[in-house]
Design an enzyme around this catalytic site. Structure first.
Site, mmCIF file in Angstrom:
data_model
loop_
_atom_site.group_PDB
_atom_site.id
_atom_site.type_symbol
_atom_site.label_atom_id
_atom_site.label_comp_id
_atom_site.label_asym_id
_atom_site.label_seq_id
_atom_site.Cartn_x
_atom_site.Cartn_y
_atom_site.Cartn_z
ATOM 1 N N ARG A 29 0.827 -1.211 0.000
ATOM 2 C CA ARG A 29 0.000 0.000 0.000
ATOM 3 C C ARG A 29 0.860 1.259 0.000
ATOM 4 O O ARG A 29 0.607 2.193 -0.758
ATOM 5 C CB ARG A 29 -0.946 0.013 1.200
ATOM 6 N N ASN A 47 -6.035 -2.943 2.269
ATOM 7 C CA ASN A 47 -5.953 -4.392 2.428
ATOM 8 C C ASN A 47 -7.367 -4.925 2.586
ATOM 9 O O ASN A 47 -8.198 -4.291 3.231
ATOM 10 C CB ASN A 47 -5.154 -4.758 3.682
#
Length: 101
Positions: A29, A47
């Site tokens: 990320r 996520n």
């Protein structure tokens, strides 16, 4: 205003991206946000509970393609990408790039 002009550009595109494999716990990320910021792409990444990472990316078509290519190439070094699914979606006018927790 440059930001307003970019948002009305006919070349603005958006993609929903799903990445599976070993993509959590490997800075995926954070790395995606850095790549998106570097290319002026906006959106978000998070996520999922099933171990995948999903993202919404939008911006100039060439910039979005560059970010997509980074994901397809495997993302950050510690990631092990098994599959990438990209779907064209409507731009939402996001500003900045956010990591959703």
């Amino acid at each position: 205003m440059v930001g307003t002009e970019a948002r009305t550009d006919a070349h603005l595109v958006a993609r929903a991206v799903e990445v599976t494999g070993r993509v959590q716990g490997v800075s995926f990320r954070w790395s995606l946000r850095r790549v998106a910021d570097r290319h002026g792409v906006t959106g978000w990444v998070r996520n999922r509970d099933d171990g995948a990472v999903e993202a919404h990316i939008e911006g100039d078509a060439d910039a979005v393609e560059t970010v997509e290519a980074w994901v397809h190439a495997g993302g950050p070094p510690a990631a092990e990408v098994a599959e990438v699914t990209v779907t064209s979606v409507e731009p939402t006018g996001t500003e900045g790039f956010t990591i959703v927790r």
